[in-house]
Every structure is written in structure tokens, then in C-alpha cells.
Design an enzyme around this catalytic site. Structure first.
Site, PDB file in Angstrom:
ATOM      1  N   HIS A  77     -39.979  -7.876  14.420  1.00  0.00           N
ATOM      2  CA  HIS A  77     -41.297  -8.594  14.139  1.00  0.00           C
ATOM      3  C   HIS A  77     -42.552  -8.098  14.768  1.00  0.00           C
ATOM      4  CE1 HIS A  77     -43.656 -12.339  13.777  1.00  0.00           C
ATOM      5  NE2 HIS A  77     -43.905 -12.232  15.058  1.00  0.00           N
ATOM      6  N   SER A 127     -48.086 -12.998  12.145  1.00  0.00           N
ATOM      7  CA  SER A 127     -47.334 -13.980  12.826  1.00  0.00           C
ATOM      8  C   SER A 127     -48.112 -15.507  13.017  1.00  0.00           C
ATOM      9  CB  SER A 127     -46.950 -13.211  14.403  1.00  0.00           C
ATOM     10  OG  SER A 127     -46.045 -13.967  14.961  1.00  0.00           O
ATOM     11  N   ASP A 175     -37.695  -7.689  10.310  1.00  0.00           N
ATOM     12  CA  ASP A 175     -38.038  -8.658  10.970  1.00  0.00           C
ATOM     13  C   ASP A 175     -36.951  -9.791  10.738  1.00  0.00           C
ATOM     14  OD1 ASP A 175     -39.304 -11.080  11.972  1.00  0.00           O
ATOM     15  OD2 ASP A 175     -41.467 -10.460  11.046  1.00  0.00           O
TER      16      ASP A 175
HETATM   17  N1  LIG Z   1     -45.654  -9.961  20.925  1.00  0.00           N
HETATM   18  C1  LIG Z   1     -46.419 -11.018  20.077  1.00  0.00           C
HETATM   19  C2  LIG Z   1     -45.440 -11.402  19.122  1.00  0.00           C
HETATM   20  C3  LIG Z   1     -45.770 -12.924  18.588  1.00  0.00           C
HETATM   21  O1  LIG Z   1     -45.919 -13.004  17.214  1.00  0.00           O
HETATM   22  C4  LIG Z   1     -47.166 -11.854  20.930  1.00  0.00           C
HETATM   23  O2  LIG Z   1     -46.763 -11.919  22.017  1.00  0.00           O
HETATM   24  O3  LIG Z   1     -48.076 -12.687  20.444  1.00  0.00           O
END
Ligand SMILES: N[C@@H](CCO)C(=O)O
Ligand SMILES: CC(=O)SCCNC(=O)CCNC(=O)[C@H](O)C(C)(C)COP(=O)(O)OP(=O)(O)OC[C@H]1O[C@@H](n2cnc3c(N)ncnc32)[C@H](O)[C@@H]1OP(=O)(O)O
Length: 377
Positions: free
Chosen positions: A356, A157, A326
Site C-alpha cells: 500500500h 489512501s 497493495d
Molecule cells: N503511511 C501512510 C499510510 C496510510 O495510508 C500514512 O501513515 O498515512
């Protein structure tokens, strides 16, 4: 939070695996303007750096993550426990792992809630932060720690964006790069989802333009609203349907008058829980800054084109991974990134219905791929 040791010249003391430390990395002129006379970065390490300095792995956290990747000696759960640790995919018996809280964050590194030289929180005066700012500062910390080459830089991410940017910025320092559930440039839809979140915070009456630290209340409602929207994008439609469907929250009746209280569906209660949980552990200004850093993510910036930027990875072994379900960082974006790389490697899939967040919950599905392609020696 555990107490934090601060050192100007960091020491990689034994017996401090997974304990937060902090280091001053100097002044910084931010990519889009603004200046801080001193930036401190909070970091944690696991394992031992070998004499040649060739076994270092940099793990990059996502939006609301932090440097506490694995449990280590702190005995509190890390966000990638099972994936990083003794005998795990990123084996801390073999590799020296470093994770750094991103500048602008609220988990030890200099951020908007930090105090300036007069003892006043930066608040609205904190500069706009970019992913490039993040990696340039992290490279300084690496140098302080005596790391000249990374065996691997890895993240998912926003952590994937940071990992990719690090390799494009410093290709000579990176042998292997792993980019999970991420992309080379934030897309219009990602920017759009993010904009709603930043508006939710800015429109909270307790936001006070970012200078709320001395007020009685904080913009938790706006932050919670931002998290609710974000969390929906982190999970798949199928997961929400299977898990919650139309079920009411036990003891609640999800119907009522327009102006009266009404009960909730289970999925509403779940989102409320995620909102409260984040508001209890995260600063709204940091959420805003890091979200806008991710909106600005574009590895092509500063290069002639995206292909010129990615051409810098000629000597880097790149592994691209996606989560099959995702709907925030679509697998097609990973396919596009992989196809644009000089090495044109295939995308590896985490096959998960979750969406995701599969890069957090199911990262171990990449175990054999990564042991073969990245962590084989
Ligand atoms: N759950 C993750 C997802 C973000 O990519 C976060 O809070 O960083
Ligand atoms: C790498 C990084 O940068 S991120 C760092 C770690 N990330 C985070 O902490 C982000 C926030 N958390 C998450 O995104 C997720 O919890 C993950 C991805 C870490 C784990 O996901 P999962 O195990 O699937 O947990 P899920 O997201 O479904 O949440 C479960 C929580 O919802 C609660 N919950 C479930 N149903 C309901 C409901 N009907 N009403 C209220 N709460 C509910 C559970 O009690 C549990 O609470 P807890 O987390 O306080 O124990």
C-alpha cells in the site's frame, strides 16, 4: 513545528510556499451529530493561482499525513517531494497547489487536542468526523481562497477517499480527479483492521476515555500497537520477507522465557521503530477519529446507490490508480471503482513490491500517465 500564521481571510502571499497557515472556516454541524462553533483549517500552498483561477490542484493527505506535501520554502521534507514541486508531475511552476490538514487531525487544524472557548482540550467531546465533513469544510476554505474550480483533486489512501468524496459532493467544481490506492466504500476487512487499532488505543490504561491531555501519561502504547498493525497492512508480505526474513536484530537473541525479556527479530525492531515514531508525532485521539472517519467512508451515503453517487462524476475526468502489491486497498477494489464510473476508464498501476505505501514511495511511476491525462496544459 514551524510557527503558524492565522488569518480570518487568507492571503495568498508570495514567498510562502510550503509554509503552514491557518484559516477560520466557521461553525460546523457534523454529519453524524455534534457541533463546533468554529473550525480552523491548517493549509499550505505552492505556486501561484492564475488570474482566471483555473490552475488550482487540491492534494489530499492520507491517515497520518498532513498539509506539508512538498518542501517549498520550509526546507523540511514533504511527504510527496519529487511528485509535487517545480518541474515535478504536479508542477508548481504551472499549478497552484493547496493541501489542507483534515479536521480532527493534530497538525494545525481543529482537532481533539485543540482548546475550546474555555481553554480546555476537546478530548472526548470532539464530534465524530467523516470524510464528508472533511470535504465540506475544505470546500469552504477553497471559496475563501477564491478557488471556484479545481483543475484537479488528487489523493492516495484516505487522501483518495477524500478526493473521491470531494468530487462526488461538488462535481461542478472538479475537472480532473485522481484516486490512488483507495476505494468508494470501506470494506469489511478494512473496517476489521481498523477496529483492532481503535481497540488498542481505547484499552490503553492511559486513554481515560479520550481525556488524557491533563494526565501525566498518554496512551502511546495503544497508539504504537495500532501503528504496528496498520504498518503491516501498509507493506507487502514479500517486502517484509525480502527485507527482514528471519534475521534477528543485531545484538539481540529472539528467544527466551515466557516471563523474561527476550531479543527481537529485525522485523519486530522495525515495527517498534514505526510505533515510537508515530507516537512521537501524532495524537491518539486524532488517530482514533481519523481511523473511524475512514471506517465510515462510503460515497454512496446520502445518495440512492453507489452508482447514483458515481453518476455525479459524468463531467469529471477520473484517473484511478492502484499499487500492484497493495493488500489493504486491493487492486480489485480500484478495478471495481473504475468499472463503476460513468467514464469506465482503465486502472493505472504503480508496479511496486512494497504494498500500500507504494502510493507514497513510488507515485512518480504515474508521471507520464498524469502528465498526459491530467496535467497536459
Ligand atoms: N503511511 C501512510 C499510510 C496510510 O495510508 C500514512 O501513515 O498515512
Ligand atoms: C501521505 C501521507 O499521508 S503519509 C505522510 C507520510 N507518511 C508517513 O510518514 C508515514 C510513516 N512512514 C512511512 O509510512 C514510510 O516511512 C514511508 C512510506 C514514508 C517511506 O517508506 P520507506 O522509505 O520504505 O521507509 P520504511 O517504512 O521502510 O522505514 C524506514 C525506517 O525504518 C527504520 N528501520 C529499518 N530497519 C529497522 C530495524 N531493523 N529496526 C529499527 N528500525 C528500522 C529505518 O531506520 C528508517 O527509520 P527513519 O524513518 O526514522 O529514518
Amino acid at each position: 513545528m514551524a510557527s503558524i500564521a492565522t488569518t480570518a481571510t487568507p492571503q495568498l502571499a508570495e514567498g510562502q510556499h510550503g509554509m503552514m497557515r491557518r484559516s477560520a472556516v466557521g461553525e460546523h454541524h457534523f454529519e453524524f451529530g455534534g457541533y463546533l462553533p468554529e473550525v480552523e483549517l491548517a493549509y499550505e500552498t505552492w505556486g501561484t493561482l492564475d488570474a482566471a483561477g483555473t490552475n488550482a490542484v487540491l492534494v489530499m493527505h492520507a491517515l497520518t499525513g498532513d498539509a506539508h506535501v512538498a518542501q517549498g520554502d520550509a526546507h523540511t521534507a514533504g511527504w510527496w517531494d519529487g511528485f509535487v514541486g517545480p518541474g515535478a508531475t504536479i508542477d508548481t511552476n504551472k499549478y497552484f497547489v493547496l493541501a489542507v490538514n483534515m479536521v480532527g487531525g493534530c497538525n494545525g487544524s481543529t482537532g481533539p487536542s485543540s482548546l475550546d472557548e474555555h481553554g480546555v482540550p476537546y478530548g472526548s467531546r470532539f464530534p465524530f468526523v467523516t470524510i464528508k465533513d472533511s470535504v465540506r469544510l475544505e470546500a469552504r476554505l477553497a471559496k475563501q481562497l477564491g478557488i471556484s474550480t479545481w483543475h484537479a483533486v488528487i489523493g492516495g489512501s484516505m487522501g483518495g477517499a477524500r478526493a473521491l468524496e470531494y468530487a462526488v459532493e461538488f462535481p461542478e467544481q472538479v475537472k480532473n480527479l485522481v484516486v490512488m490506492a483507495s476505494c468508494a466504500q470501506a470494506t469489511a476487512e478494512q473496517i476489521a483492521f481498523a477496529q483492532v487499532q481503535t481497540q488498542a488505543i481505547r484499552l490503553d490504561p492511559h486513554f481515560h476515555g479520550g481525556d488524557y491531555y491533563t494526565q501525566d501519561a498518554r496512551p502511546d502504547a495503544g497508539l504504537g500497537l495500532a501503528r504496528r498493525l496498520a504498518h503491516i497492512t501498509y507493506r507487502s508480505e514479500a517486502e517484509l520477507e525480502t527485507r527482514f526474513g528471519r534475521k534477528p536484530q543485531p545484538g539481540e537473541q529472539p528467544t527466551g522465557q515466557l516471563d523474561g525479556p527476550r531479543g527481537r527479530y529485525q522485523v519486530e525492531s522495525y515495527l517498534d521503530h514505526q510505533a515510537t515514531k508515530l507516537a512521537n508525532r501524532f495524537d491518539a485521539n486524532s488517530y482514533l477519529l481519523l481511523t473511524e472517519a475512514l471506517m465510515s467512508h462510503d460515497v454512496a451515503r446520502g445518495h440512492e446507490s453507489l452508482s447514483a453517487a458515481l453518476a455525479r462524476l459524468q463531467q469529471v475526468n477520473v484517473v484511478v490508480a492502484a499499487v500492484s502489491s497493495d493488500r489493504l486497498y486491493f487492486p480489485e477494489q480500484s478495478e471495481k471503482l473504475a468499472a463503476s464510473l460513468p467514464t469506465k476508464s482503465p486502472v493505472h498501476y504503480i508496479d511496486s513490491p512494497i504494498g500500500h505505501d507504494g502510493f507514497l514511495t513510488d507515485a512518480s511511476q504515474l508521471d507520464s500517465v498524469l502528465r498526459t491525462l491530467v496535467f497536459s496544459h
